[in-house]
Design a protein around this motif. Sequence first.
Motif, short mmCIF file in Angstrom:
data_model
loop_
_atom_site.label_atom_id
_atom_site.label_comp_id
_atom_site.label_asym_id
_atom_site.label_seq_id
_atom_site.Cartn_x
_atom_site.Cartn_y
_atom_site.Cartn_z
N ARG A 1 0.83 -1.22 0.00
CA ARG A 1 0.00 0.00 0.00
C ARG A 1 0.87 1.26 0.00
NH1 ARG A 1 -2.88 -3.27 3.51
NH2 ARG A 1 -2.02 -2.22 5.36
N ALA B 1 2.16 1.80 -3.63
CA ALA B 1 1.19 2.03 -4.71
C ALA B 1 1.17 3.47 -5.23
CB ALA B 1 -0.21 1.59 -4.27
N PRO B 2 1.12 4.50 -4.39
CA PRO B 2 1.07 5.86 -4.94
C PRO B 2 2.33 6.24 -5.73
CG PRO B 2 0.56 5.87 -2.58
CD PRO B 2 1.01 4.49 -2.93
N HIS B 3 3.41 5.55 -5.45
CA HIS B 3 4.70 5.85 -6.10
C HIS B 3 4.96 4.96 -7.30
CE1 HIS B 3 5.55 8.44 -2.70
NE2 HIS B 3 5.18 7.45 -1.91
N THR B 4 4.12 3.95 -7.49
CA THR B 4 4.35 2.99 -8.57
C THR B 4 3.07 2.70 -9.33
OG1 THR B 4 4.08 1.14 -7.00
CG2 THR B 4 6.33 1.92 -7.40
N LEU B 5 2.27 1.78 -8.83
CA LEU B 5 1.06 1.32 -9.54
C LEU B 5 0.14 2.47 -9.93
CD1 LEU B 5 0.22 -1.86 -7.42
CD2 LEU B 5 1.34 -1.75 -9.65
N ASP B 6 -0.08 3.39 -8.99
CA ASP B 6 -0.97 4.52 -9.27
C ASP B 6 -0.41 5.46 -10.34
OD1 ASP B 6 -2.47 3.40 -7.25
OD2 ASP B 6 -2.15 5.03 -5.81
N ARG B 7 0.88 5.33 -10.63
CA ARG B 7 1.53 6.14 -11.67
C ARG B 7 1.73 5.33 -12.95
NH1 ARG B 7 6.77 8.09 -10.24
NH2 ARG B 7 6.40 9.56 -11.90
#
Length: 140
Positions: free
Chosen positions: A88, A91-97
Amino acid sequence: MPLWHVYHPVDAYSAEQKRQFAADVTEFYTRAGLPKFYVVTLFHDIPESSFLVGGEPSDNTVRVVIEHIARHLTDPDRRRKSAEALNRLLAPHTLDRGLHCEFHIDETPRDQWMIDGMWPPPAGSEAERLWVSENRPVAY
């Protein structure tokens, strides 16, 4: 001491994005009582021609190697929950990008670690609390 190696495509992160990523990693561990200075995050820019996934160049993969030294989890349920929490965090630094992300955690034996020539204080001890408040190793 958590040591994070973040292998990523060149220019995947700006200097500010790296700072925020490292701040999020640091906060994760300081919430668990570790001193800030224990947390080290290293960013490794990897050119597409040198970042091969399945033998093919990749320009959207982030590979994170996490070394846990200061704390080890032995309970399987806590280990799973910890890995999910780290997922979790990532995610904002990888998947969400739109970046593909993979990570793993290695645990280094605590007796194979020193800082400034000192053994780290026992987890949760008064000496460790001093290291937290001073944000540096202090003789104890």
